[in-house]
Motif scaffolding. Structure first.
Motif, short mmCIF file in Angstrom:
data_model
loop_
_atom_site.label_atom_id
_atom_site.label_comp_id
_atom_site.label_asym_id
_atom_site.label_seq_id
_atom_site.Cartn_x
_atom_site.Cartn_y
_atom_site.Cartn_z
N GLY A 1 0.78 -1.23 0.00
CA GLY A 1 0.00 0.00 0.00
C GLY A 1 0.81 1.28 0.00
N LYS A 2 2.12 1.18 0.07
CA LYS A 2 2.99 2.36 0.09
C LYS A 2 3.81 2.43 -1.19
N LYS A 3 3.92 3.63 -1.77
CA LYS A 3 4.76 3.80 -2.94
C LYS A 3 6.23 3.73 -2.52
N LEU A 4 7.03 3.09 -3.37
CA LEU A 4 8.44 2.91 -3.02
C LEU A 4 9.14 4.24 -2.77
N TYR A 5 8.83 5.26 -3.56
CA TYR A 5 9.54 6.53 -3.37
C TYR A 5 9.19 7.17 -2.02
N GLU A 6 7.99 6.88 -1.50
CA GLU A 6 7.62 7.39 -0.17
C GLU A 6 8.48 6.73 0.91
N LEU A 7 8.69 5.41 0.74
CA LEU A 7 9.55 4.70 1.69
C LEU A 7 10.99 5.19 1.57
N ALA A 8 11.44 5.41 0.32
CA ALA A 8 12.82 5.87 0.11
C ALA A 8 13.05 7.23 0.75
N ARG A 9 12.08 8.12 0.62
CA ARG A 9 12.22 9.46 1.21
C ARG A 9 12.23 9.41 2.74
N ALA A 10 11.63 8.33 3.27
CA ALA A 10 11.64 8.14 4.72
C ALA A 10 12.89 7.41 5.19
N GLY A 11 13.82 7.16 4.25
CA GLY A 11 15.08 6.53 4.61
C GLY A 11 15.05 5.02 4.60
N GLN A 12 13.97 4.43 4.07
CA GLN A 12 13.86 2.98 4.05
C GLN A 12 14.26 2.43 2.68
N VAL A 13 14.97 1.34 2.71
CA VAL A 13 15.29 0.59 1.49
C VAL A 13 14.81 -0.83 1.71
N ILE A 14 13.90 -1.29 0.85
CA ILE A 14 13.36 -2.63 1.03
C ILE A 14 13.72 -3.49 -0.17
N GLU A 15 13.66 -4.79 0.03
CA GLU A 15 13.97 -5.71 -1.06
C GLU A 15 12.85 -5.67 -2.08
N ARG A 16 13.21 -5.57 -3.37
CA ARG A 16 12.22 -5.55 -4.44
C ARG A 16 12.39 -6.79 -5.31
N ASP A 17 11.28 -7.37 -5.67
CA ASP A 17 11.34 -8.54 -6.55
C ASP A 17 11.65 -8.10 -7.98
#
Length: 300
Positions: free
Chosen positions: A124-140
């Protein structure tokens, strides 16, 4: 209200949403949508649908696209382009022959990991929103196709090439992957979308040019009818027998058309008795009829 679409030249610094918002002001209508997002740093062809043509936006994002990209070797960044924070910098990179071979090796199908700075949603979260929050998650990784690459110039550390690719391909990530293969890193320095499904950058208008055309009364010369978005889809023309059924959005048998043809495994463009594009239909073997997919009523 205007129905149809315009080939817009999106300039650097604008988001695709910015273009839509500005056009709403210029054209004084709300029903406007774009067909495939371009990064703010990218420029070039953005097909914008108006009025009833907005029903086609979801279909047009499926189309192949062509770009001209300038890649900068010896750098990596969190955004995979020159706008981000550089994480590794080197002035050591392979020779021209090795670089050329590496770039061309990506022609064909490959599994691409999308960038963190993208609009892809995860939980439910856009990746760029997570990135701007300093999060990097694994992407398939996702399957993409590079239909072709033409190298324009190799003036190290810069490499400029034309690339034709499938929907969902990130050119930033292609640069990243080429850099990883070369062992020196790479980021995208410039990106221009030159074509979307036959609509080219030479035919595109900037927002200022659209505004000027509105003021001098030539705007409609640049608005293309909705059916032109699908040049490769067969056409059928309604017969007198099918006029009322088409007007009501009903299913249609093959003999309701002047051509009396069955086209399977494709949509068909249906034109009414006045020669106006009225609908997209598709043939159902189960029903033995054409069934409506999208109707395009005339706007008031």
């Amino acid at each position: 209200m205007i129905d149809g679409f315009i080939n817009i030249y999106k300039e650097q610094g604008f988001t695709s949403f910015d273009v839509v918002a500005k056009l709403r002001g210029i054209l004084k209508q709300k029903k406007i949508g774009h067909t495939g997002t371009l990064d703010p740093m990218a420029e070039g062809v953005l097909l914008v649908c108006l009025g009833s043509a907005t029903k086609m936006c979801d279909l047009l994002t499926e189309k192949n696209k062509t770009y001209t990209c300038t890649m900068l070797l010896g750098k990596t960044s969190d955004t995979e382009d020159v706008t981000g924070v550089m994480t590794d910098v080197t002035d050591v990179y392979p020779d021209e022959k090795t670089v050329r071979a590496a770039v061309m090796s990506f022609v064909g199908d490959y599994m691409q990991i999308p960038p963190m700075y993208s609009a892809i949603k995860v939980n439910g979260k856009k990746l760029y929103e997570l990135a701007r929050a300093g999060q990097v998650i694994e992407r398939d990784p996702r399957p993409v196709t590079i239909h072709g690459i033409t190298l324009q110039s190799v003036e190290l550390p810069r490499v400029t090439f034309d690339v034709s690719c499938s929907k969902g391909t990130y050119i930033r990530s292609l640069c990243r992957d080429i850099g990883e293969k070369l062992g020196c890193g790479a980021v995208m320095e410039k990106l221009v979308r030159t074509e979307v499904k036959g609509f080219t950058i030479e035919e595109s208008l900037t927002l200022d040019e659209v505004e000027k055309a509105r003021d001098d009364g030539t705007l409609m010369q640049h608005v293309l009818t909705t059916d032109k978005l699908m040049p490769d889809i067969p056409e059928l023309h309604i017969s007198a027998k099918g006029e009322k059924l088409l007007a009501n959005g009903n299913k249609l048998s093959a003999d309701a058309f002047a051509e009396n043809k069955i086209h399977r495994d494709t949509y068909v463009k249906v034109f009414d008795e006045n020669g106006r594009f009225a609908a997209l239909y598709e043939y159902s073997d189960e029903k033995r009829q054409y069934v409506p997919f999208k109707m395009f009523p005339v706007s008031n």
